[in-house]
Enzyme design. Structure first.
Site, short mmCIF file in Angstrom:
data_model
loop_
_atom_site.label_atom_id
_atom_site.label_comp_id
_atom_site.label_asym_id
_atom_site.label_seq_id
_atom_site.Cartn_x
_atom_site.Cartn_y
_atom_site.Cartn_z
CB SER A 1 75.11 13.80 -29.28
OG SER A 1 74.21 13.72 -30.45
CB VAL A 2 71.98 17.90 -28.79
CG1 VAL A 2 72.84 18.21 -30.12
CG2 VAL A 2 70.95 19.03 -28.84
CE LYS A 3 74.21 17.66 -34.57
NZ LYS A 3 73.23 18.67 -35.50
CG ASP A 4 70.45 10.81 -28.90
OD1 ASP A 4 71.37 10.48 -29.89
OD2 ASP A 4 70.64 10.19 -27.89
CB ALA B 1 68.08 11.23 -34.74
#
Length: 453
Positions: free
Chosen positions: A42-45, A48
């Protein structure tokens, strides 16, 4: 040799993929930034890692500490990768509307998962916002990430995602379209792109039950717009600090059904197996198509992987239960096909009212046909029984024939939904369908409503 020192080194530089069939009707070139190619899918890596490194740099996160975050699943996965590599513990607080796959994946990578109810106010002590804060206060040597208000979120996309898109499109991008949740992606990418070219339009995809669109257009935070919805990862009932409304040119809202349907279309028509918010983005694109010209280059960002929704949007039973499958429902039998083989529950004229009440409780039904040796002669429903009980507390020991109403209308196989619907009135809450061979089935208002698309 070409290798990364650890998995975090593989984050970013995700591909742009031209969309074809699923965006039929849009004249512009539409390119998808497919973020599922990140190691956490996901883009959230991206954010994070940025949030953790910034917290380490200023001392908010100390060695051996515990990272605590409220997440819809994807940020939790990104944080889990960082926690494993850097040696931190992780507690993820997640709402119960998120897919089981997301919860299982988080546990698989070592996170402790705390599940909270979805349908509560953000200030409610049971909400995943409140629980995250409380756990951070109670846990020694911990750091509460707060991706909604942590500006390292949008900064990650300003430093990484925006420049990647600009470079990959050779600066020719004219529109950026993305689902908005925490606001980090749209604000970070939007800021970078508008600095490069102020004429680039930034569009946010919102969902029904979220406050973003109306707030952007009116400046009013309308609590009446807040209600539970199914779409994951976009929309909010708060205004995160990461959402910079001054960078956003407009929002369009997409229904839960359309988001789910177009998520499946992406897999079937483009061979791109991505998540729920991607489907919302495609439907949003189609709703915005009058804004795009032939020479435009539109980039839409796909947040995460379809593997996290196998039990939801990619499951026919789940879709059917919510009326999201576009099945051909035209005849009486179509609305009951999922339970047409169930036995018809009846009560006899000489049985007691208490027997009917017991059957309603046991089978969780509201209407029961009444029969005698000649066939259907009446009906009872919970409203009749309630009124009878108010008038006479001893009604439970009376025979059904003393309280029953008129028998339900009976229709034949093949009767149109339109004709069946006309038989429902204030006085009549059900219809019987003659299946042949002496068998009948009941059709209720609930069945008709469930067939509405």
């Amino acid at each position: 040799m070409d290798f990364s020192n650890n998995i975090l080194g593989t984050i970013g530089n995700t591909p742009l993929v031209k969309l074809n069939k699923v965006v039929d009707g849009i004249d512009a070139l539409v390119l998808a930034k497919v973020e599922t190619f990140n190691p956490g899918n996901s883009v959230k890596d991206r954010m994070a890692v940025k949030m953790v490194e910034d917290a380490e740099a200023d001392g908010r996160l100390k060695p051996g500490g515990t990272i605590i975050e409220g997440t819809s699943g994807n940020t939790g996965m990104g944080l889990a990768l960082v926690a494993i590599i850097k040696g931190y513990k992780l507690i993820c607080v997640i709402s119960d509307k998120q897919s089981k796959e997301k919860m299982d994946i988080l546990r698989a990578v070592g996170a402790k998962v705390v599940v909270c109810p979805t349908n509560v106010e953000p200030t409610d002590p049971r909400s995943y916002y409140s629980v995250s804060k409380r756990l951070a206060e109670e846990t020694p040597n911990s750091w509460y990430v707060n991706q909604y208000d942590n500006l390292s979120n949008s900064l990650a996309h300003y430093e990484q995602t925006g420049p990647e898109i600009w470079k990959q499109t050779d600066g020719k991008i004219t529109h950026f379209v993305v689902g908005v949740g925490t606001g980090g992606t749209i604000s970070g990418v939007g800021k970078y792109l508008k600095e490069k070219n102020p004429n680039i339009k930034i569009w946010g995809i919102d969902t029904y039950g979220s406050v973003f669109k109306k707030y952007h257009e009116t400046g009013i935070f309308d609590e009446n717009e807040i209600y539970s919805y199914i779409t994951e990862g976009i929309g909010e009932d708060i205004l995160p600090k990461n959402v910079d409304f001054s960078l956003i040119d407009g929002f369009t809202k997409v229904t839960d059904k359309d988001a789910a349907v177009y998520t499946r279309k992406l897999a079937l028509e483009e061979a791109i197996f991505v998540g729920n918010s991607a489907g919302a983005c495609i439907k949003g694109l189609l709703q915005l198509k009058e804004h795009f010209k032939t020479d435009d280059v539109v980039v839409v960002l796909f947040h995460d992987s379809g593997s996290r929704y196998v039990g939801k949007m990619f499951n026919d039973d789940w879709m059917r239960e919510r009326g999201f499958l576009d099945e051909n429902v035209t005849k009486a039998e179509d609305v009951i096909k999922d339970h047409i083989d169930k036995e018809l529950i009846v009560v006899r004229t000489e049985e007691l009212v208490s027997h009917a009440i017991e059957r309603m409780r046991k089978y969780k039904i509201s209407q029961i046909p009444v029969v005698d040796i000649n066939g259907f002669v009446g009906s009872v429903d919970e409203t009749d029984l309630f009124r009878s009980y108010v008038a006479d507390k001893n009604v439970a020991e009376k025979p059904i024939k003393e309280v029953m109403g008129k028998p339900f209308p009976i229709v034949k196989l093949g009767t149109s939904i339109e004709e069946v619907s006309k038989l429902f009135t204030k006085e009549n809450d059900a219809v019987l369908i003659d299946l042949g061979n002496g068998n009948h089935h009941i059709i209720t208002k609930y069945d008709i409503i469930g067939a509405i698309k």
